[in-house]
Scaffold this motif. Structure first.
Motif, PDB file in Angstrom:
ATOM      1  N   LEU A   1      60.637 -12.513  -9.465  1.00 31.29           N
ATOM      2  CA  LEU A   1      60.489 -11.353  -8.524  1.00 31.29           C
ATOM      3  C   LEU A   1      61.722 -11.082  -7.806  1.00 31.29           C
ATOM      4  CD1 LEU A   1      57.230 -12.410  -6.697  1.00 31.29           C
ATOM      5  CD2 LEU A   1      57.266 -11.220  -8.914  1.00 31.29           C
ATOM      6  N   THR A   2      62.024  -9.779  -7.754  1.00 33.58           N
ATOM      7  CA  THR A   2      63.175  -9.224  -7.157  1.00 33.58           C
ATOM      8  C   THR A   2      62.569  -8.533  -6.061  1.00 33.58           C
ATOM      9  OG1 THR A   2      63.671  -6.943  -8.352  1.00 33.58           O
ATOM     10  CG2 THR A   2      64.298  -9.170  -9.233  1.00 33.58           C
ATOM     11  N   SER A   3      63.418  -8.342  -4.712  1.00 35.02           N
ATOM     12  CA  SER A   3      62.908  -7.519  -3.815  1.00 35.02           C
ATOM     13  C   SER A   3      64.119  -7.097  -2.926  1.00 35.02           C
ATOM     14  CB  SER A   3      61.611  -8.224  -2.937  1.00 35.02           C
ATOM     15  OG  SER A   3      61.458  -7.419  -1.770  1.00 35.02           O
ATOM     16  N   ALA A   4      64.057  -5.897  -2.586  1.00 30.57           N
ATOM     17  CA  ALA A   4      65.162  -5.735  -1.396  1.00 30.57           C
ATOM     18  C   ALA A   4      64.816  -5.910  -0.033  1.00 30.57           C
ATOM     19  CB  ALA A   4      65.426  -4.141  -1.517  1.00 30.57           C
TER      20      ALA A   4
ATOM     21  N   GLU B   1      60.716   2.012   9.296  1.00 27.43           N
ATOM     22  CA  GLU B   1      62.146   1.484   9.381  1.00 27.43           C
ATOM     23  C   GLU B   1      62.674   1.064   8.105  1.00 27.43           C
ATOM     24  OE1 GLU B   1      65.355  -1.267  12.061  1.00 27.43           O
ATOM     25  OE2 GLU B   1      63.125  -1.290  12.314  1.00 27.43           O
ATOM     26  N   ASP B   2      61.654   0.427   7.382  1.00 29.59           N
ATOM     27  CA  ASP B   2      62.166  -0.098   6.130  1.00 29.59           C
ATOM     28  C   ASP B   2      62.414   1.144   5.176  1.00 29.59           C
ATOM     29  OD1 ASP B   2      61.552  -2.793   6.426  1.00 29.59           O
ATOM     30  OD2 ASP B   2      59.692  -2.652   5.488  1.00 29.59           O
ATOM     31  N   ALA B   3      61.759   2.363   5.338  1.00 26.73           N
ATOM     32  CA  ALA B   3      62.263   3.449   4.522  1.00 26.73           C
ATOM     33  C   ALA B   3      63.539   4.061   4.934  1.00 26.73           C
ATOM     34  CB  ALA B   3      61.227   4.501   4.566  1.00 26.73           C
ATOM     35  N   PHE B   4      63.937   3.942   6.173  1.00 25.75           N
ATOM     36  CA  PHE B   4      65.158   4.338   6.890  1.00 25.75           C
ATOM     37  C   PHE B   4      66.405   3.575   6.199  1.00 25.75           C
ATOM     38  CE2 PHE B   4      68.519   4.186  10.089  1.00 25.75           C
ATOM     39  CZ  PHE B   4      68.811   5.640  10.229  1.00 25.75           C
ATOM     40  N   ILE B   5      65.964   2.078   6.056  1.00 24.41           N
ATOM     41  CA  ILE B   5      66.900   1.243   5.690  1.00 24.41           C
ATOM     42  C   ILE B   5      67.257   1.629   4.151  1.00 24.41           C
ATOM     43  CG2 ILE B   5      67.467  -1.143   5.070  1.00 24.41           C
ATOM     44  CD1 ILE B   5      65.726  -1.784   7.560  1.00 24.41           C
ATOM     45  N   HIS B   6      66.202   1.696   3.514  1.00 22.28           N
ATOM     46  CA  HIS B   6      66.490   1.811   1.989  1.00 22.28           C
ATOM     47  C   HIS B   6      67.161   3.073   1.739  1.00 22.28           C
ATOM     48  CE1 HIS B   6      64.437  -1.828   0.673  1.00 22.28           C
ATOM     49  NE2 HIS B   6      63.068  -1.596   1.369  1.00 22.28           N
TER      50      HIS B   6
ATOM     51  N   ALA C   1      64.979   6.600  -2.766  1.00 25.58           N
ATOM     52  CA  ALA C   1      65.652   5.608  -2.046  1.00 25.58           C
ATOM     53  C   ALA C   1      65.857   4.272  -2.665  1.00 25.58           C
ATOM     54  CB  ALA C   1      64.490   5.390  -0.657  1.00 25.58           C
ATOM     55  N   ARG C   2      65.041   3.993  -3.793  1.00 22.10           N
ATOM     56  CA  ARG C   2      65.111   2.842  -4.266  1.00 22.10           C
ATOM     57  C   ARG C   2      65.094   3.020  -6.019  1.00 22.10           C
ATOM     58  NH1 ARG C   2      62.230  -1.868  -2.133  1.00 22.10           N
ATOM     59  NH2 ARG C   2      60.251  -0.512  -1.732  1.00 22.10           N
ATOM     60  N   GLY C   3      65.628   2.081  -6.596  1.00 24.79           N
ATOM     61  CA  GLY C   3      65.526   1.880  -8.078  1.00 24.79           C
ATOM     62  C   GLY C   3      66.037   2.869  -8.961  1.00 24.79           C
TER      63      GLY C   3
ATOM     64  N   ILE D   1      63.070   7.849  18.463  1.00 29.25           N
ATOM     65  CA  ILE D   1      62.600   6.876  17.428  1.00 29.25           C
ATOM     66  C   ILE D   1      63.207   5.586  17.706  1.00 29.25           C
ATOM     67  CG2 ILE D   1      62.792   6.588  14.938  1.00 29.25           C
ATOM     68  CD1 ILE D   1      63.560  10.092  14.939  1.00 29.25           C
ATOM     69  N   ASP D   2      62.017   4.775  17.566  1.00 29.19           N
ATOM     70  CA  ASP D   2      62.328   3.308  17.937  1.00 29.19           C
ATOM     71  C   ASP D   2      63.500   2.690  17.177  1.00 29.19           C
ATOM     72  OD1 ASP D   2      60.285   3.261  19.779  1.00 29.19           O
ATOM     73  OD2 ASP D   2      59.054   2.345  18.345  1.00 29.19           O
ATOM     74  N   PHE D   3      63.974   2.953  15.942  1.00 29.16           N
ATOM     75  CA  PHE D   3      64.761   2.337  15.048  1.00 29.16           C
ATOM     76  C   PHE D   3      65.934   3.323  14.984  1.00 29.16           C
ATOM     77  CE2 PHE D   3      61.468   4.359  12.192  1.00 29.16           C
ATOM     78  CZ  PHE D   3      62.374   5.430  11.698  1.00 29.16           C
ATOM     79  N   ILE D   4      66.267   4.332  15.766  1.00 25.07           N
ATOM     80  CA  ILE D   4      67.390   5.011  15.780  1.00 25.07           C
ATOM     81  C   ILE D   4      68.314   4.588  17.180  1.00 25.07           C
ATOM     82  CG2 ILE D   4      68.516   7.281  15.868  1.00 25.07           C
ATOM     83  CD1 ILE D   4      67.076   6.432  12.873  1.00 25.07           C
ATOM     84  N   ASP D   5      69.402   4.214  16.931  1.00 22.59           N
ATOM     85  CA  ASP D   5      70.147   3.692  18.168  1.00 22.59           C
ATOM     86  C   ASP D   5      70.375   5.092  19.099  1.00 22.59           C
ATOM     87  OD1 ASP D   5      72.078   2.889  20.010  1.00 22.59           O
ATOM     88  OD2 ASP D   5      73.612   2.473  18.425  1.00 22.59           O
ATOM     89  N   PRO D   6      69.721   4.793  20.200  1.00 20.62           N
ATOM     90  CA  PRO D   6      70.137   6.095  21.249  1.00 20.62           C
ATOM     91  C   PRO D   6      71.523   6.262  21.441  1.00 20.62           C
ATOM     92  CG  PRO D   6      69.309   4.073  22.376  1.00 20.62           C
ATOM     93  CD  PRO D   6      69.138   3.695  20.929  1.00 20.62           C
TER      94      PRO D   6
END
Length: 436
Positions: free
Chosen positions: A168-171, A307-312, A287-289, A336-341
């Motif tokens: 299995l591979t995963s990001a 956030e996962d989608a943002f990272i990908h 975003a991937r693949g 937005i929680d995962f965006i640095d203010p």
């Protein structure tokens, strides 16, 4: 064929650290989980061990690679063919002719790569014998689960009675490995926090009101200039709106989302890869693949929910030790929680003109593999008959009944006039600028 010969065919001097580790671990382990970021080279990391396990005396499918998207299937097929192993590979996926795929099974490939639904279809139809399959890989396993393919994957894997190698591979890190995979006590190859693949990525915030967002992204594109840009949207209509606005301004661009037919999606990626355009507007499907190299800038026109989608998305730039920049478009009111203010603000002062000239344009040729036409034939045709120099010819994509070639923009007009009513390999062909 040994590892050295394969790397020579791929024009690679050596495997990277992650690929080397995967190759080494696959010699000792039959159950492997590879965790590594998007763009780190996972395709070669699992293809090398698979090739080692192929037996030229076996007539049938020996290895199956399950992928969440058709684009990833095509990418893996392309890489495998470049490896020059002498073994056959076929890709099967939704949107592709089932009749063509069934004909391909008349001489079964050693490696079969495909999307879960189409692989399950072929197993149900007994298109190939499952008894000869001894290895399987699920690439982008986290993505496949996220897209709801567990049922099909369960059915596929449990159709194979002789599996001796599983990978299995995963990001992203996996919380739990489902029982249907048959993977027990796997060897983990963990590169998610590897120094080698840490991106040189900088961020900035772009402020805009909701009403002015389209105008603002056009300004930002103008400021960035001619470097490659991937613009992410949450919705297809936003992709279409930005693409249409750029097209009306005479700016070459490609749109990519799940609502397009497969031919249009493939053409969009082809033009982006071959430098016929430097702007790709897409949903998270991109975003991937996907094999989209050398992206300098990612723009989040709309922020994803997770956030996962943002990272990908950000993983599409700053790949393999290159640098990149990501722009986050927000209103003053958005939190937005995962965006640095404290993310620095990108200033858009002044007037920016988008340079709409591209280094290449794509031409269409009405001949392909079924006409026994290959890349070498096309290069010879364009040079001898068309009068081009080798450096005027970019990427060539040969398909069953047609081919697409990137040609230096300033040579297109004269080339089309010269090639009118000419033949390639004794076949009269139509030559034109490829439609958008």
């Amino acid at each position: 064929m040994n590892k050295k010969e394969i790397l020579q065919n791929l024009n690679i001097e050596a495997l990277n650290e992650m690929q080397s580790k995967a190759f080494e671990m696959a010699q000792k382990n039959s159950n492997i989980v590879l965790l590594s970021p998007t763009g780190s080279g996972k395709t070669l990391a699992f293809l090398m061990p698979l090739v080692q396990r192929l037996d030229s005396n076996v007539k049938g499918v020996q290895a199956v690679i399950i992928v969440p998207t058709r684009e990833l299937a095509l990418q893996i097929e392309t890489v495998f063919k470049k490896m020059g192993t002498g073994f056959k590979i076929n890709a099967c996926y939704g949107g592709h002719s089932t009749q063509t795929e069934l004909k391909n099974f008349s001489t079964p490939p050693a490696v079969l790569v495909g999307t879960p639904g189409r692989l399950a279809f072929h197993i149900e139809e007994n298109s190939f014998h499952t008894a000869t399959v001894t290895s399987y890989v699920i690439d982008e396993f986290d993505k496949a689960l996220e897209m709801g393919f567990q049922g099909d994957m369960d059915y596929i894997i449990n159709s194979f009675a002789q599996i001796s190698f599983r990978m299995l591979t995963s990001a992203t890190a996996l919380k739990k490995i489902p029982a249907f995979t048959g993977i027990v006590n796997p060897a983990y190859i963990q590169f998610l926090k590897s120094e080698e693949v840490q991106p040189d990525l900088t961020f900035s915030k772009v402020l805009s009101t909701a009403e002015e967002k389209l105008e603002t992204v056009i300004q930002l594109i103008g400021k960035i200039g001619k470097d490659t840009i991937l613009i992410f949207c949450n919705h297809r209509d936003a992709v279409a709106r930005i693409s249409e606005t750029l097209t009306n301004k005479g700016v070459a661009n490609s749109a990519f989302h799940g609502g397009l037919v497969q031919e249009d999606r493939e053409r969009a990626l082809m033009k982006f890869r071959n430098k016929s355009c430097h702007i790709l507007i897409a949903t998270d499907l991109a975003a991937r693949g996907l094999d989209i190299p050398e992206i300098g800038h990612v723009i989040h026109y709309q922020i994803p929910e997770k956030e996962d989608a943002f990272i990908h998305r950000n993983g599409r730039t700053a790949r393999m030790k290159t640098s990149g920049k990501a722009y986050v478009m927000v209103t003053n009111e958005e939190v937005i929680d995962f965006i640095d203010p404290d993310m620095p603000i990108e200033e858009l002062k002044g007037t920016y003109q988008i340079d709409n000239k591209t280094a290449f344009k794509t031409i269409y040729i009405s001949a392909g593999k079924k006409d026994k036409v290959n890349k070498g034939d096309i290069v010879g045709y364009l040079i001898k008959t068309g009068g081009l120099n080798k450096e005027d010819i970019g990427l060539i994509d040969v398909r069953d009944t047609q081919a697409f070639v990137a040609v230096t923009s300033n040579r297109i007009k004269a080339l089309l006039a010269t090639l009118e009513n000419t033949k390639i390999k004794n076949k009269k062909v139509k030559i034109a600028i490829a439609k958008d």
